[in-house]
Design a protein around this motif. Structure first.
Motif, PDB file in Angstrom:
ATOM      1  N   TRP A 383       0.849  -1.188   0.000  1.00  0.00           N
ATOM      2  CA  TRP A 383       0.000   0.000   0.000  1.00  0.00           C
ATOM      3  C   TRP A 383       0.890   1.246   0.000  1.00  0.00           C
ATOM      4  CZ3 TRP A 383      -5.177  -0.855  -0.411  1.00  0.00           C
ATOM      5  CH2 TRP A 383      -5.607  -2.147  -0.138  1.00  0.00           C
ATOM      6  N   PRO A 384       0.597   2.226  -0.870  1.00  0.00           N
ATOM      7  CA  PRO A 384       1.422   3.439  -0.915  1.00  0.00           C
ATOM      8  C   PRO A 384       1.248   4.277   0.341  1.00  0.00           C
ATOM      9  CG  PRO A 384      -0.506   3.681  -2.330  1.00  0.00           C
ATOM     10  CD  PRO A 384      -0.505   2.254  -1.855  1.00  0.00           C
ATOM     11  N   VAL A 385       2.329   4.891   0.792  1.00  0.00           N
ATOM     12  CA  VAL A 385       2.308   5.760   1.972  1.00  0.00           C
ATOM     13  C   VAL A 385       2.346   7.209   1.508  1.00  0.00           C
ATOM     14  CG1 VAL A 385       3.464   6.400   4.123  1.00  0.00           C
ATOM     15  CG2 VAL A 385       3.500   4.018   3.349  1.00  0.00           C
ATOM     16  N   ARG A 386       1.197   7.865   1.521  1.00  0.00           N
ATOM     17  CA  ARG A 386       1.123   9.286   1.162  1.00  0.00           C
ATOM     18  C   ARG A 386       0.783  10.148   2.377  1.00  0.00           C
ATOM     19  NH1 ARG A 386      -2.037   6.849  -3.096  1.00  0.00           N
ATOM     20  NH2 ARG A 386      -0.752   6.569  -4.966  1.00  0.00           N
ATOM     21  N   ALA A 387       0.290   9.531   3.420  1.00  0.00           N
ATOM     22  CA  ALA A 387      -0.036  10.270   4.643  1.00  0.00           C
ATOM     23  C   ALA A 387       1.240  10.784   5.300  1.00  0.00           C
ATOM     24  CB  ALA A 387      -0.796   9.371   5.606  1.00  0.00           C
ATOM     25  N   GLU A 388       1.121  11.865   6.038  1.00  0.00           N
ATOM     26  CA  GLU A 388       2.242  12.374   6.824  1.00  0.00           C
ATOM     27  C   GLU A 388       2.534  11.397   7.966  1.00  0.00           C
ATOM     28  OE1 GLU A 388       3.408  16.274   9.603  1.00  0.00           O
ATOM     29  OE2 GLU A 388       1.399  16.088   8.728  1.00  0.00           O
ATOM     30  N   VAL A 389       3.799  11.083   8.178  1.00  0.00           N
ATOM     31  CA  VAL A 389       4.200  10.194   9.266  1.00  0.00           C
ATOM     32  C   VAL A 389       4.960  11.016  10.300  1.00  0.00           C
ATOM     33  CG1 VAL A 389       5.525   8.157   9.947  1.00  0.00           C
ATOM     34  CG2 VAL A 389       4.293   8.171   7.759  1.00  0.00           C
ATOM     35  N   VAL A 390       4.486  10.961  11.533  1.00  0.00           N
ATOM     36  CA  VAL A 390       5.106  11.705  12.627  1.00  0.00           C
ATOM     37  C   VAL A 390       5.466  10.719  13.727  1.00  0.00           C
ATOM     38  CG1 VAL A 390       4.758  13.463  14.410  1.00  0.00           C
ATOM     39  CG2 VAL A 390       3.805  13.793  12.117  1.00  0.00           C
ATOM     40  N   GLN A 391       6.703  10.791  14.203  1.00  0.00           N
ATOM     41  CA  GLN A 391       7.099   9.950  15.331  1.00  0.00           C
ATOM     42  C   GLN A 391       7.305  10.823  16.557  1.00  0.00           C
ATOM     43  OE1 GLN A 391      10.468   7.302  14.756  1.00  0.00           O
ATOM     44  NE2 GLN A 391       9.701   5.993  16.398  1.00  0.00           N
ATOM     45  N   LEU A 392       6.496  10.556  17.586  1.00  0.00           N
ATOM     46  CA  LEU A 392       6.619  11.312  18.824  1.00  0.00           C
ATOM     47  C   LEU A 392       7.845  10.819  19.590  1.00  0.00           C
ATOM     48  CD1 LEU A 392       2.900  11.390  20.073  1.00  0.00           C
ATOM     49  CD2 LEU A 392       4.099  13.068  18.654  1.00  0.00           C
ATOM     50  N   ALA A 393       8.752  11.741  19.893  1.00  0.00           N
ATOM     51  CA  ALA A 393       9.970  11.358  20.608  1.00  0.00           C
ATOM     52  C   ALA A 393       9.766  11.325  22.111  1.00  0.00           C
ATOM     53  CB  ALA A 393      11.102  12.331  20.254  1.00  0.00           C
ATOM     54  N   SER A 394       8.677  11.954  22.584  1.00  0.00           N
ATOM     55  CA  SER A 394       8.505  12.137  24.034  1.00  0.00           C
ATOM     56  C   SER A 394       7.500  11.175  24.653  1.00  0.00           C
ATOM     57  CB  SER A 394       8.057  13.569  24.314  1.00  0.00           C
ATOM     58  OG  SER A 394       6.840  13.839  23.641  1.00  0.00           O
ATOM     59  N   ALA A 395       6.956  10.243  23.864  1.00  0.00           N
ATOM     60  CA  ALA A 395       5.859   9.412  24.364  1.00  0.00           C
ATOM     61  C   ALA A 395       6.318   8.069  24.912  1.00  0.00           C
ATOM     62  CB  ALA A 395       4.832   9.189  23.249  1.00  0.00           C
ATOM     63  N   SER A 396       7.603   7.812  24.936  1.00  0.00           N
ATOM     64  CA  SER A 396       8.080   6.506  25.361  1.00  0.00           C
ATOM     65  C   SER A 396       7.809   6.251  26.841  1.00  0.00           C
ATOM     66  CB  SER A 396       9.587   6.385  25.112  1.00  0.00           C
ATOM     67  OG  SER A 396      10.079   5.186  25.673  1.00  0.00           O
ATOM     68  N   ALA A 397       7.513   4.988  27.154  1.00  0.00           N
ATOM     69  CA  ALA A 397       7.336   4.572  28.547  1.00  0.00           C
ATOM     70  C   ALA A 397       8.580   3.886  29.091  1.00  0.00           C
ATOM     71  CB  ALA A 397       6.127   3.649  28.663  1.00  0.00           C
ATOM     72  N   HIS A 398       9.682   3.931  28.338  1.00  0.00           N
ATOM     73  CA  HIS A 398      10.943   3.321  28.760  1.00  0.00           C
ATOM     74  C   HIS A 398      11.908   4.377  29.285  1.00  0.00           C
ATOM     75  CE1 HIS A 398      10.779  -0.892  27.295  1.00  0.00           C
ATOM     76  NE2 HIS A 398       9.919  -0.408  26.414  1.00  0.00           N
ATOM     77  N   ALA A 399      12.669   4.027  30.291  1.00  0.00           N
ATOM     78  CA  ALA A 399      13.771   4.871  30.739  1.00  0.00           C
ATOM     79  C   ALA A 399      14.785   5.047  29.618  1.00  0.00           C
ATOM     80  CB  ALA A 399      14.445   4.249  31.961  1.00  0.00           C
ATOM     81  N   ASP A 400      15.355   6.251  29.497  1.00  0.00           N
ATOM     82  CA  ASP A 400      16.396   6.457  28.492  1.00  0.00           C
ATOM     83  C   ASP A 400      17.750   6.044  29.071  1.00  0.00           C
ATOM     84  OD1 ASP A 400      17.366   8.588  30.062  1.00  0.00           O
ATOM     85  OD2 ASP A 400      16.467  10.130  28.799  1.00  0.00           O
ATOM     86  N   ALA A 401      18.814   6.250  28.291  1.00  0.00           N
ATOM     87  CA  ALA A 401      20.128   5.730  28.681  1.00  0.00           C
ATOM     88  C   ALA A 401      20.596   6.290  30.020  1.00  0.00           C
ATOM     89  CB  ALA A 401      21.148   6.034  27.581  1.00  0.00           C
ATOM     90  N   SER A 402      20.471   7.591  30.203  1.00  0.00           N
ATOM     91  CA  SER A 402      20.921   8.189  31.462  1.00  0.00           C
ATOM     92  C   SER A 402      20.058   7.759  32.634  1.00  0.00           C
ATOM     93  CB  SER A 402      20.931   9.715  31.344  1.00  0.00           C
ATOM     94  OG  SER A 402      21.930  10.140  30.426  1.00  0.00           O
ATOM     95  N   GLN A 403      18.763   7.551  32.393  1.00  0.00           N
ATOM     96  CA  GLN A 403      17.873   7.088  33.464  1.00  0.00           C
ATOM     97  C   GLN A 403      18.168   5.640  33.839  1.00  0.00           C
ATOM     98  OE1 GLN A 403      14.239   8.086  31.449  1.00  0.00           O
ATOM     99  NE2 GLN A 403      14.154  10.158  32.301  1.00  0.00           N
ATOM    100  N   LEU A 404      18.487   4.798  32.843  1.00  0.00           N
ATOM    101  CA  LEU A 404      18.906   3.429  33.139  1.00  0.00           C
ATOM    102  C   LEU A 404      20.185   3.431  33.975  1.00  0.00           C
ATOM    103  CD1 LEU A 404      18.322   1.776  29.647  1.00  0.00           C
ATOM    104  CD2 LEU A 404      17.052   1.265  31.731  1.00  0.00           C
ATOM    105  N   LEU A 405      21.124   4.283  33.573  1.00  0.00           N
ATOM    106  CA  LEU A 405      22.382   4.370  34.299  1.00  0.00           C
ATOM    107  C   LEU A 405      22.159   4.888  35.719  1.00  0.00           C
ATOM    108  CD1 LEU A 405      25.183   3.645  33.047  1.00  0.00           C
ATOM    109  CD2 LEU A 405      25.665   6.088  33.042  1.00  0.00           C
ATOM    110  N   GLY A 406      21.243   5.851  35.863  1.00  0.00           N
ATOM    111  CA  GLY A 406      20.939   6.377  37.189  1.00  0.00           C
ATOM    112  C   GLY A 406      20.330   5.322  38.102  1.00  0.00           C
ATOM    113  N   TRP A 407      19.483   4.468  37.530  1.00  0.00           N
ATOM    114  CA  TRP A 407      18.883   3.376  38.307  1.00  0.00           C
ATOM    115  C   TRP A 407      19.965   2.421  38.787  1.00  0.00           C
ATOM    116  CZ3 TRP A 407      18.191  -2.007  37.480  1.00  0.00           C
ATOM    117  CH2 TRP A 407      17.220  -2.627  38.281  1.00  0.00           C
TER     118      TRP A 407
END
Length: 454
Positions: A383-407
């Protein structure tokens, strides 16, 4: 005799978490997840485990997401009859996710057989809804921070990991060793879930690394989501939002409720939650007050901000609703479920938008969209992709690298070894390097199928 850990999943990849712990003549699994993403990973789901299921004494689940729990119905069908230890909220979520997983697999197999696009004749589900319902009978609940004995002479304890309802880290004590499994760690600043509890002392740590090479942006999800939905609404389009039914769907509903309350989204903009699994999961937040950050009133707002479409007919009827709208539908990486039908319906129109709301594992349709793919293969057709694709960078439920290291840094003492798991190889190795460079601890990214003994 030594204690051994065999990495049967979640090693070198962000999916399929399974850690077999063996001591003397006993063994248990920490997590029992499905492989997802690349086909060569998914094929592992059909490979026999290197241990007979009836030789496994118990299973401990860190949380209910399918990449940690979704293999359980097959394990039970193949002969596992032991107890599966979970937190109360994980039990409630597993009772929703596992039967739904079996049902979707049956539907996908039936659809493939009708359309004739499977290489197998006939296409068969990995397990059925009935298999999943049978496996739920093995679940046993234990509260956070309460010691229990999964096997004779073994001690275990769950502690809060944030991430989703019921998610836990697991401290396992056996053979004189203290082994800590992080599970999936949430963010300390998550809008829905409480921060992960500080880790206890341990000799060995098995730590996830989903975001081991990344940092979350400073802006919050409201600052990203609001403008995106305003944009698609202004041009009369439809926003299709693939969501994980547990966690991400509720985070997005809470954010949309806040945006409407503040006037940053029109009150009349229709929002649909088109996933029975997500609807049931949303209702659980009101039953588990105190295990997350939301008040009873905020739980009600989250439920009332969307039209809950439970039936297939209600789902199909969404396409007949003209004008701008927002459709939240599982699955979060577009690997299956109702969202595929919405993508087929809306991908081809430039007025529409696909909003990706979290990590997209390599090999998934979500990853194809995230990297700018111009075609998406769904149900054997491109199927062709003509719609705009947006990736939210702030919606993750995972700790990031510094937060993992802090834990990790907050542990009372340094462990002998850290095994970095549940991440793409680049993310896992990046976290391994930071652990060695910044904490001066020994760290290793284990290979799939490898064994550690001490």
């Amino acid at each position: 005799m030594s204690v051994r850990i065999r990495f049967l999943g979640g090693a070198g990849t962000v999916t399929g978490s399974k850690y077999l712990v063996e001591h003397e003549d006993q063994s248990l699994l920490v997590d029992c997840g499905l492989f997802q993403g690349y086909k060569q990973l998914r094929l592992r789901n059909r490979d026999p485990l290197p241990v007979l299921p009836n030789h496994i004494g118990a299973v401990l689940l860190t949380h209910a997401h399918l990449d940690h729990s979704g293999y359980l119905p097959l394990l039970a069908r193949e002969g596992f009859h032991g107890k599966v230890w979970v937190t109360p909220a994980t039990r409630d979520l597993a009772a929703i996710l596992l039967p739904d997983s079996g049902h979707i697999q049956e539907e996908d197999a039936a659809f493939a057989n009708r359309k004739g696009f499977s290489k197998h004749a006939p296409a068969l589900p990995l397990y059925t809804e009935s298999d999943a319902l049978q496996s739920l009978k093995l679940l046993r609940t234990v509260p956070m921070q309460q010691a229990f004995e999964p096997l004779r002479g073994w001690s275990a304890r769950f502690s809060g990991a944030g991430h989703i309802l019921g998610a836990a880290s697991v401290l396992l004590e056996v053979g004189g060793r203290r082994i800590l499994f992080s599970g999936d760690l949430g963010r300390p600043d998550d809008a829905l879930m409480l921060a992960p509890e500080p880790p206890p002392a341990a000799d060995v740590v098995v730590c996830e690394s989903t975001y081991g090479d990344r940092e979350h942006p400073e802006e919050d999800v409201l600052a990203e989501l609001g403008p995106a939905l305003q944009r698609v609404a202004a041009r009369g389009g439809t926003a299709v939002v693939p969501v994980f039914a547990v966690g991400r769907a509720q985070a997005l509903l809470h954010a949309i409720a806040q945006l409407k309350a503040s006037g940053n989204l029109p009150h009349g903009l229709p929002v649909y939650l088109d996933s029975p699994m997500a609807i049931h999961s949303t209702e659980l937040f009101a039953r588990h007050l105190g295990e997350h950050r939301l008040s009873a009133a905020q739980c009600r707002d989250m439920e009332q901000v969307a039209h809950m479409t439970r039936s297939v007919d209600e789902s199909k009827a969404i396409a007949r609703q003209h004008g701008p709208k927002v459709i939240l539908s599982a699955s979060g990486m577009a690997t299956g479920g109702r969202v595929l039908h919405h993508l087929v319906q809306y991908l081809g129109d430039h007025r529409n938008m696909v909003l990706l709301t979290g990590y997209q594992a390599p090999g998934t349709r979500g990853a194809t969209l995230a990297r700018g793919g111009t075609q998406l293969r769904i149900h054997g057709q491109d199927w062709p992709v003509r719609a705009e694709v947006v990736q939210l960078a702030s919606a993750s439920a995972h700790a990031d690298a510094s937060q993992l290291l802090g834990w990790l840094r907050s542990m009372p003492r340094a462990p002998v070894r850290v095994f970095v798991t549940h991440g793409d190889m680049e993310a896992s190795d990046a976290l391994r390097h930071r652990i060695e460079a910044e904490l001066r601890w020994r760290a290793l990214v284990p290979e799939h199928g490898s064994t550690w003994a001490a």
